[in-house]
Design a protein around this motif. Structure first.
Motif, PDB file in Angstrom:
ATOM      1  N   UNK A   1      29.061 -11.047 -13.643  1.00 30.45           N
ATOM      2  CA  UNK A   1      28.384 -11.429 -12.409  1.00 30.45           C
ATOM      3  C   UNK A   1      27.019 -10.762 -12.370  1.00 30.45           C
ATOM      4  N   UNK A   2      26.004 -11.572 -12.165  1.00 28.54           N
ATOM      5  CA  UNK A   2      24.650 -11.029 -12.091  1.00 28.54           C
ATOM      6  C   UNK A   2      23.923 -11.581 -10.879  1.00 28.54           C
ATOM      7  N   UNK A   3      23.208 -10.708 -10.202  1.00 31.23           N
ATOM      8  CA  UNK A   3      22.371 -11.092  -9.071  1.00 31.23           C
ATOM      9  C   UNK A   3      20.951 -10.665  -9.400  1.00 31.23           C
ATOM     10  N   UNK A   4      20.032 -11.595  -9.264  1.00 33.04           N
ATOM     11  CA  UNK A   4      18.640 -11.324  -9.604  1.00 33.04           C
ATOM     12  C   UNK A   4      17.785 -11.577  -8.368  1.00 33.04           C
ATOM     13  N   UNK A   5      17.231 -10.498  -7.826  1.00 30.97           N
ATOM     14  CA  UNK A   5      16.379 -10.621  -6.647  1.00 30.97           C
ATOM     15  C   UNK A   5      14.917 -10.705  -7.061  1.00 30.97           C
ATOM     16  N   UNK A   6      14.154 -11.494  -6.327  1.00 29.21           N
ATOM     17  CA  UNK A   6      12.726 -11.631  -6.600  1.00 29.21           C
ATOM     18  C   UNK A   6      12.005 -12.016  -5.321  1.00 29.21           C
ATOM     19  N   UNK A   7      10.668 -11.991  -5.378  1.00 30.30           N
ATOM     20  CA  UNK A   7       9.869 -12.468  -4.265  1.00 30.30           C
ATOM     21  C   UNK A   7       9.200 -11.385  -3.444  1.00 30.30           C
ATOM     22  N   UNK A   8       9.442 -10.136  -3.777  1.00 27.52           N
ATOM     23  CA  UNK A   8       8.807  -9.069  -3.024  1.00 27.52           C
ATOM     24  C   UNK A   8       7.318  -9.000  -3.312  1.00 27.52           C
ATOM     25  N   UNK A   9       6.630  -8.145  -2.543  1.00 27.32           N
ATOM     26  CA  UNK A   9       5.204  -7.994  -2.740  1.00 27.32           C
ATOM     27  C   UNK A   9       4.571  -7.219  -1.608  1.00 27.32           C
ATOM     28  N   UNK A  10       3.255  -7.248  -1.595  1.00 29.00           N
ATOM     29  CA  UNK A  10       2.468  -6.568  -0.573  1.00 29.00           C
ATOM     30  C   UNK A  10       1.919  -7.612   0.398  1.00 29.00           C
ATOM     31  N   UNK A  12       0.240  -8.105   4.644  1.00 27.64           N
ATOM     32  CA  UNK A  12      -0.232  -7.471   5.862  1.00 27.64           C
ATOM     33  C   UNK A  12       0.750  -7.696   7.007  1.00 27.64           C
ATOM     34  N   UNK A  13       0.719  -6.809   7.969  1.00 29.01           N
ATOM     35  CA  UNK A  13       1.566  -6.954   9.149  1.00 29.01           C
ATOM     36  C   UNK A  13       1.324  -8.325   9.785  1.00 29.01           C
ATOM     37  N   UNK A  85       6.248  -9.937   9.709  1.00 27.78           N
ATOM     38  CA  UNK A  85       6.619  -8.664   9.085  1.00 27.78           C
ATOM     39  C   UNK A  85       5.896  -7.494   9.744  1.00 27.78           C
ATOM     40  N   UNK A  86       6.605  -6.366   9.779  1.00 32.58           N
ATOM     41  CA  UNK A  86       6.097  -5.135  10.384  1.00 32.58           C
ATOM     42  C   UNK A  86       6.075  -4.034   9.332  1.00 32.58           C
ATOM     43  N   UNK A  87       5.232  -3.024   9.504  1.00 33.72           N
ATOM     44  CA  UNK A  87       5.227  -1.919   8.534  1.00 33.72           C
ATOM     45  C   UNK A  87       6.606  -1.286   8.361  1.00 33.72           C
ATOM     46  N   UNK A  88       7.398  -1.269   9.406  1.00 28.62           N
ATOM     47  CA  UNK A  88       8.740  -0.676   9.303  1.00 28.62           C
ATOM     48  C   UNK A  88       9.715  -1.526   8.491  1.00 28.62           C
ATOM     49  N   UNK A  89       9.294  -2.722   8.089  1.00 29.86           N
ATOM     50  CA  UNK A  89      10.111  -3.536   7.182  1.00 29.86           C
ATOM     51  C   UNK A  89       9.907  -3.131   5.723  1.00 29.86           C
ATOM     52  N   UNK A 118      16.673  -4.224  -7.033  1.00 27.16           N
ATOM     53  CA  UNK A 118      15.888  -4.383  -5.815  1.00 27.16           C
ATOM     54  C   UNK A 118      14.536  -5.032  -6.087  1.00 27.16           C
ATOM     55  N   UNK A 119      13.952  -5.512  -4.999  1.00 24.74           N
ATOM     56  CA  UNK A 119      12.587  -6.020  -5.049  1.00 24.74           C
ATOM     57  C   UNK A 119      11.809  -5.343  -3.919  1.00 24.74           C
ATOM     58  N   UNK A 120      10.626  -4.833  -4.258  1.00 30.65           N
ATOM     59  CA  UNK A 120       9.860  -4.032  -3.301  1.00 30.65           C
ATOM     60  C   UNK A 120       9.103  -4.932  -2.328  1.00 30.65           C
ATOM     61  N   UNK A 121       9.246  -4.614  -1.045  1.00 33.24           N
ATOM     62  CA  UNK A 121       8.462  -5.264   0.003  1.00 33.24           C
ATOM     63  C   UNK A 121       7.636  -4.182   0.690  1.00 33.24           C
ATOM     64  N   UNK A 122       6.331  -4.368   0.696  1.00 35.27           N
ATOM     65  CA  UNK A 122       5.435  -3.409   1.341  1.00 35.27           C
ATOM     66  C   UNK A 122       4.594  -4.149   2.375  1.00 35.27           C
ATOM     67  N   UNK A 123       4.653  -3.666   3.614  1.00 35.22           N
ATOM     68  CA  UNK A 123       3.905  -4.291   4.708  1.00 35.22           C
ATOM     69  C   UNK A 123       2.856  -3.290   5.184  1.00 35.22           C
TER      70      UNK A 123
END
Length: 125
Positions: A1-10, A12-13, A85-89, A118-123
């Motif tokens: 079983x494999x799960x592949x997450x994608x789509x994160x990024x930087x 703005x709020x 999206x908020x910085x706290x996300x 994981x995939x990094x989300x930065x707001x």
């Protein structure tokens, strides 16, 4: 079983991102799928969960009205649309799968059997 997450990024709020979790290795039609996130120095936090049919959904209070979880059974993919999206996300976002098909609110990460990277989300503010 494999799960592949994608789509994160930087982003703005106030902006949007869409995360994708591609599942492979077996049939997931009876699984419960979830998204969690982990900010630096904090524990893993529940974000949203869904049945593969899409008929049942659950959200953390902090994301209700802003995030939408959906599933594409034909593509074995679970999506997380994140709006306003908020910085706290800001966090690393993980997708997870629970083999137990009975629906109930699963907010404890220990209840999930499989995890993707994981995939990094930065707001930014």
């Amino acid at each position: 079983v494999q799960l592949q997450a994608s789509g994160g990024g930087l982003v703005q709020a106030g902006g949007s991102l869409r995360l994708s979790c591609a599942a492979s290795g077996r049939t997931f039609s009876s699984y419960i799928m979830g998204w969690f996130r982990q900010a630096p120095g904090k524990g893993r936090e529940f974000v949203a969960a869904i049945t593969w049919s899409g008929g049942r959904q659950d959200y953390a209070e902090s994301v209700k009205g802003r995030f939408t979880i959906s599933s594409d059974d034909a593509k074995n993919t679970v999506l997380l649309q994140m709006n306003s999206l908020k910085p706290e996300d800001t966090a690393v976002y993980y997708c997870a799968a629970d083999r137990q098909s009975m629906w109930y609110a699963r907010h404890d990460p220990n209840e999930y059997d499989y995890w993707g990277q994981g995939t990094q989300v930065t707001v930014s503010s």
